[in-house]
Design a protein around this motif. Sequence first.
Motif, PDB file in Angstrom:
ATOM      1  N   THR A 162       7.814  18.761  -7.238  1.00  0.00           N
ATOM      2  CA  THR A 162       8.458  17.706  -6.435  1.00  0.00           C
ATOM      3  C   THR A 162       7.963  17.706  -4.996  1.00  0.00           C
ATOM      4  O   THR A 162       8.028  16.670  -4.336  1.00  0.00           O
ATOM      5  N   GLN A 163       7.441  18.834  -4.525  1.00  0.00           N
ATOM      6  CA  GLN A 163       6.917  18.888  -3.156  1.00  0.00           C
ATOM      7  C   GLN A 163       5.670  18.020  -2.989  1.00  0.00           C
ATOM      8  O   GLN A 163       5.296  17.681  -1.870  1.00  0.00           O
ATOM      9  N   ILE A 164       5.043  17.664  -4.072  1.00  0.00           N
ATOM     10  CA  ILE A 164       3.873  16.781  -4.026  1.00  0.00           C
ATOM     11  C   ILE A 164       4.262  15.412  -3.470  1.00  0.00           C
ATOM     12  O   ILE A 164       3.443  14.709  -2.897  1.00  0.00           O
ATOM     13  N   MET A 165       5.535  15.042  -3.619  1.00  0.00           N
ATOM     14  CA  MET A 165       5.989  13.731  -3.150  1.00  0.00           C
ATOM     15  C   MET A 165       6.049  13.621  -1.625  1.00  0.00           C
ATOM     16  O   MET A 165       6.184  12.526  -1.102  1.00  0.00           O
ATOM     17  N   ALA A 166       5.977  14.738  -0.905  1.00  0.00           N
ATOM     18  CA  ALA A 166       6.026  14.679   0.557  1.00  0.00           C
ATOM     19  C   ALA A 166       4.888  13.788   1.052  1.00  0.00           C
ATOM     20  O   ALA A 166       3.804  13.821   0.490  1.00  0.00           O
ATOM     21  N   PRO A 167       5.118  12.961   2.007  1.00  0.00           N
ATOM     22  CA  PRO A 167       6.206  12.832   2.969  1.00  0.00           C
ATOM     23  C   PRO A 167       7.387  11.994   2.482  1.00  0.00           C
ATOM     24  O   PRO A 167       8.320  11.761   3.235  1.00  0.00           O
ATOM     25  N   TYR A 168       7.365  11.550   1.233  1.00  0.00           N
ATOM     26  CA  TYR A 168       8.513  10.822   0.701  1.00  0.00           C
ATOM     27  C   TYR A 168       9.643  11.809   0.461  1.00  0.00           C
ATOM     28  O   TYR A 168       9.418  13.003   0.307  1.00  0.00           O
TER      29      TYR A 168
ATOM     30  N   SER B 178       0.831  -1.209   0.000  1.00  0.00           N
ATOM     31  CA  SER B 178       0.000   0.000   0.000  1.00  0.00           C
ATOM     32  C   SER B 178       0.866   1.260   0.000  1.00  0.00           C
ATOM     33  O   SER B 178       0.515   2.260  -0.643  1.00  0.00           O
ATOM     34  N   ASP B 179       2.021   1.234   0.656  1.00  0.00           N
ATOM     35  CA  ASP B 179       2.923   2.379   0.643  1.00  0.00           C
ATOM     36  C   ASP B 179       3.498   2.596  -0.753  1.00  0.00           C
ATOM     37  O   ASP B 179       3.592   3.729  -1.233  1.00  0.00           O
ATOM     38  N   ALA B 180       3.866   1.525  -1.427  1.00  0.00           N
ATOM     39  CA  ALA B 180       4.397   1.636  -2.794  1.00  0.00           C
ATOM     40  C   ALA B 180       3.320   2.154  -3.747  1.00  0.00           C
ATOM     41  O   ALA B 180       3.606   2.978  -4.627  1.00  0.00           O
TER      42      ALA B 180
ATOM     43  N   TYR C 191      10.665   8.505  -9.724  1.00  0.00           N
ATOM     44  CA  TYR C 191      10.979   8.497  -8.297  1.00  0.00           C
ATOM     45  C   TYR C 191      11.593   7.156  -7.947  1.00  0.00           C
ATOM     46  O   TYR C 191      11.024   6.106  -8.266  1.00  0.00           O
ATOM     47  N   ASP C 192      12.748   7.195  -7.293  1.00  0.00           N
ATOM     48  CA  ASP C 192      13.415   5.973  -6.841  1.00  0.00           C
ATOM     49  C   ASP C 192      12.847   5.605  -5.479  1.00  0.00           C
ATOM     50  O   ASP C 192      13.208   6.202  -4.469  1.00  0.00           O
ATOM     51  N   TYR C 193      11.939   4.650  -5.480  1.00  0.00           N
ATOM     52  CA  TYR C 193      11.260   4.233  -4.253  1.00  0.00           C
ATOM     53  C   TYR C 193      12.088   3.155  -3.565  1.00  0.00           C
ATOM     54  O   TYR C 193      12.371   2.113  -4.147  1.00  0.00           O
ATOM     55  N   ASP C 194      12.454   3.437  -2.349  1.00  0.00           N
ATOM     56  CA  ASP C 194      13.226   2.493  -1.552  1.00  0.00           C
ATOM     57  C   ASP C 194      12.319   1.975  -0.444  1.00  0.00           C
ATOM     58  O   ASP C 194      11.874   2.742   0.409  1.00  0.00           O
ATOM     59  N   ALA C 195      12.031   0.709  -0.472  1.00  0.00           N
ATOM     60  CA  ALA C 195      11.103   0.107   0.482  1.00  0.00           C
ATOM     61  C   ALA C 195      11.655   0.196   1.900  1.00  0.00           C
ATOM     62  O   ALA C 195      12.863   0.132   2.121  1.00  0.00           O
ATOM     63  N   ALA C 196      10.749   0.353   2.853  1.00  0.00           N
ATOM     64  CA  ALA C 196      11.162   0.393   4.259  1.00  0.00           C
ATOM     65  C   ALA C 196      11.787  -0.934   4.667  1.00  0.00           C
ATOM     66  O   ALA C 196      12.706  -0.973   5.477  1.00  0.00           O
ATOM     67  N   LEU C 197      11.313  -2.008   4.109  1.00  0.00           N
ATOM     68  CA  LEU C 197      11.855  -3.339   4.385  1.00  0.00           C
ATOM     69  C   LEU C 197      12.685  -3.782   3.184  1.00  0.00           C
ATOM     70  O   LEU C 197      12.405  -4.784   2.542  1.00  0.00           O
ATOM     71  N   ASP C 198      13.724  -2.991   2.874  1.00  0.00           N
ATOM     72  CA  ASP C 198      14.486  -3.227   1.649  1.00  0.00           C
ATOM     73  C   ASP C 198      15.229  -4.554   1.635  1.00  0.00           C
ATOM     74  O   ASP C 198      15.677  -5.002   0.594  1.00  0.00           O
TER      75      ASP C 198
ATOM     76  N   ALA D 210       0.830   4.118  -2.961  1.00  0.00           N
ATOM     77  CA  ALA D 210       0.647   5.539  -2.659  1.00  0.00           C
ATOM     78  C   ALA D 210       1.763   6.368  -3.285  1.00  0.00           C
ATOM     79  O   ALA D 210       1.518   7.457  -3.820  1.00  0.00           O
ATOM     80  N   CYS D 211       2.977   5.870  -3.245  1.00  0.00           N
ATOM     81  CA  CYS D 211       4.110   6.574  -3.847  1.00  0.00           C
ATOM     82  C   CYS D 211       3.945   6.667  -5.362  1.00  0.00           C
ATOM     83  O   CYS D 211       4.168   7.731  -5.955  1.00  0.00           O
ATOM     84  N   LYS D 212       3.538   5.580  -5.974  1.00  0.00           N
ATOM     85  CA  LYS D 212       3.336   5.573  -7.429  1.00  0.00           C
ATOM     86  C   LYS D 212       2.248   6.570  -7.822  1.00  0.00           C
ATOM     87  O   LYS D 212       2.366   7.274  -8.826  1.00  0.00           O
ATOM     88  N   ARG D 213       1.212   6.665  -7.044  1.00  0.00           N
ATOM     89  CA  ARG D 213       0.122   7.612  -7.310  1.00  0.00           C
ATOM     90  C   ARG D 213       0.630   9.044  -7.196  1.00  0.00           C
ATOM     91  O   ARG D 213       0.277   9.909  -7.994  1.00  0.00           O
ATOM     92  N   ARG D 214       1.490   9.313  -6.222  1.00  0.00           N
ATOM     93  CA  ARG D 214       2.055  10.654  -6.069  1.00  0.00           C
ATOM     94  C   ARG D 214       2.930  11.032  -7.260  1.00  0.00           C
ATOM     95  O   ARG D 214       2.983  12.192  -7.656  1.00  0.00           O
ATOM     96  N   VAL D 215       3.636  10.059  -7.830  1.00  0.00           N
ATOM     97  CA  VAL D 215       4.446  10.328  -9.013  1.00  0.00           C
ATOM     98  C   VAL D 215       3.540  10.750 -10.170  1.00  0.00           C
ATOM     99  O   VAL D 215       3.841  11.696 -10.908  1.00  0.00           O
ATOM    100  N   THR D 216       2.416  10.092 -10.322  1.00  0.00           N
ATOM    101  CA  THR D 216       1.457  10.446 -11.365  1.00  0.00           C
ATOM    102  C   THR D 216       0.919  11.859 -11.147  1.00  0.00           C
ATOM    103  O   THR D 216       0.846  12.659 -12.090  1.00  0.00           O
ATOM    104  N   ILE D 217       0.569  12.181  -9.916  1.00  0.00           N
ATOM    105  CA  ILE D 217       0.040  13.514  -9.597  1.00  0.00           C
ATOM    106  C   ILE D 217       1.113  14.573  -9.813  1.00  0.00           C
ATOM    107  O   ILE D 217       0.841  15.658 -10.341  1.00  0.00           O
ATOM    108  N   MET D 218       2.348  14.277  -9.407  1.00  0.00           N
ATOM    109  CA  MET D 218       3.456  15.206  -9.578  1.00  0.00           C
ATOM    110  C   MET D 218       3.656  15.529 -11.060  1.00  0.00           C
ATOM    111  O   MET D 218       3.814  16.688 -11.444  1.00  0.00           O
ATOM    112  N   ASN D 219       3.656  14.511 -11.887  1.00  0.00           N
ATOM    113  CA  ASN D 219       3.862  14.697 -13.317  1.00  0.00           C
ATOM    114  C   ASN D 219       2.722  15.502 -13.938  1.00  0.00           C
ATOM    115  O   ASN D 219       2.941  16.405 -14.744  1.00  0.00           O
ATOM    116  N   ARG D 220       1.522  15.168 -13.563  1.00  0.00           N
ATOM    117  CA  ARG D 220       0.350  15.868 -14.089  1.00  0.00           C
ATOM    118  C   ARG D 220       0.369  17.343 -13.691  1.00  0.00           C
ATOM    119  O   ARG D 220       0.092  18.220 -14.509  1.00  0.00           O
TER     120      ARG D 220
END
Length: 178
Positions: free
Chosen positions: A77-83, A38-40, A146-153, A42-52
């Motif tokens: 790029t601030q749209i990516m917060a809290p990432y 679910s975190d990944a 966006y380079d998404y780094d999982a919390a449980l990498d 959400a991050c992917k969705r933010r990338v879409t919103i950021m680009n748009r």
Amino acid sequence: MTRLLTRLRGNRRGTSLIEFAIVLPVLVLMFLGGYQLSDAMACKRRVTIMNRAMADITSQYRTLTEAQIASILSASTQIMAPYDTDNAKVRVSQITVHPLGLLFKIDWSRGRNIDTRQQNTWYPIVYLPAAFRRPSSSFIYAESSYDYDAALDKYFPATTFSRDLWMLPRRSSSITIS
């Protein structure tokens, strides 16, 4: 001693505890995997919103200054917060198709955390999507990743989410940077 073993063998009070101990690692793994998924997403969705947002805001201008384009890139790029916004790479370019419709060039390109595209070089039209091959037309091309780094990498690999978007300038046939 035999009586004690017979009594323990008939005792069922610890069965639930043993079953729970067997199932617990599976439940924890399912919980952590669900959280990470679910975190990944959400991050992917933010990338879409950021680009748009970047493409949408840029396409509303007739002319842009360097400060305005830098502000648009920074704000998007601030749209990516809290990432971590330092992992966000954004680039916006204007592409113009040659009047004969066989070539195109990149009029201008600006990026944040990524190199700009080579400008004022003509390329074969085959590199453009078919819908954007109209002679003498200009388009805004927005790219973000966006380079998404999982919390449980240790268990989930790092991944890169990327999006691109084509848009027409809204208030003029092309956008100039002054």
